[in-house]
Design a protein around this motif. Structure first.
Motif, PDB file in Angstrom:
ATOM      1  N   TYR A   1       0.858  -1.178   0.000  1.00 56.43           N
ATOM      2  CA  TYR A   1       0.000   0.000   0.000  1.00 56.43           C
ATOM      3  C   TYR A   1       0.897   1.232   0.000  1.00 56.43           C
ATOM      4  N   GLU A   2       0.460   2.252  -0.718  1.00 56.42           N
ATOM      5  CA  GLU A   2       1.293   3.440  -0.867  1.00 56.42           C
ATOM      6  C   GLU A   2       0.481   4.708  -0.659  1.00 56.42           C
ATOM      7  N   LEU A   3       1.029   5.592   0.162  1.00 54.09           N
ATOM      8  CA  LEU A   3       0.446   6.913   0.342  1.00 54.09           C
ATOM      9  C   LEU A   3       1.198   7.902  -0.519  1.00 54.09           C
ATOM     10  N   MET A   4       0.497   8.519  -1.453  1.00 58.57           N
ATOM     11  CA  MET A   4       1.047   9.660  -2.180  1.00 58.57           C
ATOM     12  C   MET A   4       0.605  10.911  -1.440  1.00 58.57           C
TER      13      MET A   4
ATOM     14  N   ALA B   1       5.215  14.533   3.319  1.00 55.78           N
ATOM     15  CA  ALA B   1       5.545  13.257   3.958  1.00 55.78           C
ATOM     16  C   ALA B   1       5.867  13.422   5.438  1.00 55.78           C
ATOM     17  N   ASP B   2       6.480  14.535   5.811  1.00 52.84           N
ATOM     18  CA  ASP B   2       6.805  14.758   7.223  1.00 52.84           C
ATOM     19  C   ASP B   2       5.534  14.901   8.056  1.00 52.84           C
ATOM     20  N   ALA B   3       4.561  15.656   7.531  1.00 50.98           N
ATOM     21  CA  ALA B   3       3.289  15.809   8.243  1.00 50.98           C
ATOM     22  C   ALA B   3       2.556  14.482   8.307  1.00 50.98           C
ATOM     23  N   ALA B   4       2.625  13.693   7.232  1.00 51.41           N
ATOM     24  CA  ALA B   4       1.978  12.388   7.218  1.00 51.41           C
ATOM     25  C   ALA B   4       2.583  11.470   8.272  1.00 51.41           C
ATOM     26  N   ALA B   5       3.896  11.534   8.437  1.00 45.93           N
ATOM     27  CA  ALA B   5       4.563  10.713   9.451  1.00 45.93           C
ATOM     28  C   ALA B   5       4.030  11.019  10.841  1.00 45.93           C
TER      29      ALA B   5
ATOM     30  N   GLN C   1       6.555  11.150  -1.562  1.00 45.97           N
ATOM     31  CA  GLN C   1       6.403  12.601  -1.530  1.00 45.97           C
ATOM     32  C   GLN C   1       6.177  13.096  -2.962  1.00 45.97           C
ATOM     33  N   LEU C   2       5.018  13.695  -3.201  1.00 47.37           N
ATOM     34  CA  LEU C   2       4.709  14.211  -4.525  1.00 47.37           C
ATOM     35  C   LEU C   2       5.521  15.476  -4.792  1.00 47.37           C
ATOM     36  N   THR C   3       6.068  15.570  -5.987  1.00 46.32           N
ATOM     37  CA  THR C   3       6.800  16.767  -6.388  1.00 46.32           C
ATOM     38  C   THR C   3       5.833  17.762  -7.027  1.00 46.32           C
TER      39      THR C   3
ATOM     40  N   GLY D   1      -1.355  16.268 -12.373  1.00 44.71           N
ATOM     41  CA  GLY D   1      -2.637  15.733 -11.927  1.00 44.71           C
ATOM     42  C   GLY D   1      -2.579  14.847 -10.709  1.00 44.71           C
ATOM     43  N   ALA D   2      -1.383  14.570 -10.168  1.00 43.26           N
ATOM     44  CA  ALA D   2      -1.284  13.728  -8.979  1.00 43.26           C
ATOM     45  C   ALA D   2      -1.876  14.465  -7.781  1.00 43.26           C
ATOM     46  N   ARG D   3      -2.437  13.688  -6.862  1.00 43.61           N
ATOM     47  CA  ARG D   3      -3.047  14.262  -5.662  1.00 43.61           C
ATOM     48  C   ARG D   3      -2.835  13.296  -4.501  1.00 43.61           C
ATOM     49  N   PRO D   4      -2.965  13.772  -3.268  1.00 43.57           N
ATOM     50  CA  PRO D   4      -2.825  12.866  -2.129  1.00 43.57           C
ATOM     51  C   PRO D   4      -3.860  11.746  -2.184  1.00 43.57           C
ATOM     52  N   VAL D   5      -3.385  10.507  -2.080  1.00 42.77           N
ATOM     53  CA  VAL D   5      -4.276   9.356  -2.198  1.00 42.77           C
ATOM     54  C   VAL D   5      -3.547   8.115  -1.700  1.00 42.77           C
ATOM     55  N   TRP D   6      -4.308   7.179  -1.183  1.00 45.11           N
ATOM     56  CA  TRP D   6      -3.782   5.850  -0.872  1.00 45.11           C
ATOM     57  C   TRP D   6      -4.072   4.924  -2.051  1.00 45.11           C
ATOM     58  N   LEU D   7      -3.058   4.158  -2.485  1.00 43.69           N
ATOM     59  CA  LEU D   7      -3.221   3.210  -3.572  1.00 43.69           C
ATOM     60  C   LEU D   7      -2.746   1.834  -3.130  1.00 43.69           C
TER      61      LEU D   7
END
Length: 267
Positions: free
Chosen positions: A11-14, A18-22, A63-65, A72-78
């Motif tokens: 599973y991957e979080l985009m 990333a620091d806030a997600a941690a 971490q999305l650049t 078009g990338a956005r925060p999402v779990w895949l």
């Protein structure tokens, strides 16, 4: 034994932070997500493992650049579904009305590609390479009974019947039983490899978005609910009991990625 084809193996979080997600998921689920390695070049991809308290892995964080977001990338779990051959699978998915979003990449851990299913929900397909000296290694990121793992995989699709047929053909999902949700239609349970993986349902007309939603196991849903609010997340559905006696919460993290929490009610 290795996971059979069609298993959820990663599973991957985009995310845009990333620091806030941690910090957020550490409080809510109990994971540890390390800081970016200081020795990496500034332009290197920032990808971090999600570590469980037992020393295992729960997935990864990308971490999305700015360029990814502009594309078009956005925060999402895949989720990642295992396959025998990425090229053959992506070709079959395209023939079946799906779409390849990211062509095959060959990495030290295996071949991966990102696709859209025939109803427009994103996912990864992967042919993993076992660790050296351990050819029978199996992923344990999904476990219906364990904390800090995904316990339930749920797809809300704009075309339920098409989605059921798609995942049956390409990943061996079986739909043996269902539960009525009244005006919302039927909730179909997903069976694969001798276990129940989760469920599928028709995306409600008023829902702004569908796709896969992953429920992370916790020891106390009420405690996790408080941590979501304290950490700046947004609760989409308050704690409530589901058939079987477990409790769930649906939420988004501060960057907007949707997820679920499941486990005992707790205090």
């Amino acid at each position: 034994m290795p996971n059979p084809p069609g298993s959820f193996i990663w599973y991957e979080l985009m995310t845009t932070d990333a620091d806030a997600a941690a910090k957020f998921y550490g409080s809510v689920v109990g994971w540890k997500i390390p800081a970016r390695a200081a020795q990496l070049p500034a332009d290197a991809r920032d990808y971090r493992s999600i570590l469980r308290s037992d020393g295992g892995h729960a997935g990864g964080v990308l971490q999305l650049t700015d360029a990814m977001c502009a594309g078009g990338a956005r925060p999402v779990w895949l989720g990642y579904l295992s396959v025998k051959d990425v090229d053959a699978t992506t070709a079959a998915i395209e023939r079946d009305g799906g779409r390849v979003v990211m062509p095959k990449m060959s990495l030290p851990v295996g071949d991966i590609a990102m696709v859209m299913d025939s109803a427009g929900s994103p996912l990864y397909v992967m042919k993993p390479i076992p660790p050296p000296g351990n050819p029978d290694a199996a992923s344990d990121v999904f476990d219906p009974d364990a904390s800090q793992r995904v316990r339930w995989n749920e797809l809300s699709s704009p075309d339920l019947e098409r989605a059921k047929a798609f995942y049956s053909r390409h990943f061996g999902f079986e739909f043996k039983d269902k539960m009525s949700m009244g005006p919302m239609g039927d909730y179909w349970f997903i069976h694969h490899g001798g276990q129940r993986l989760g469920g599928m349902m028709q995306q409600p007309a008023q829902s702004p978005g569908g796709g896969w939603l992953f429920y992370f196991g916790v020891d106390s849903v009420l405690s996790a609910h408080r941590a979501i609010i304290a950490g700046g997340g947004r609760v989409l559905r308050e704690p409530h009991e589901v058939p079987g006696g477990g409790w769930i919460v649906m939420a988004t993290d501060p960057q907007g990625a949707a997820f679920g929490i499941t486990g005992p009610k707790g205090e």
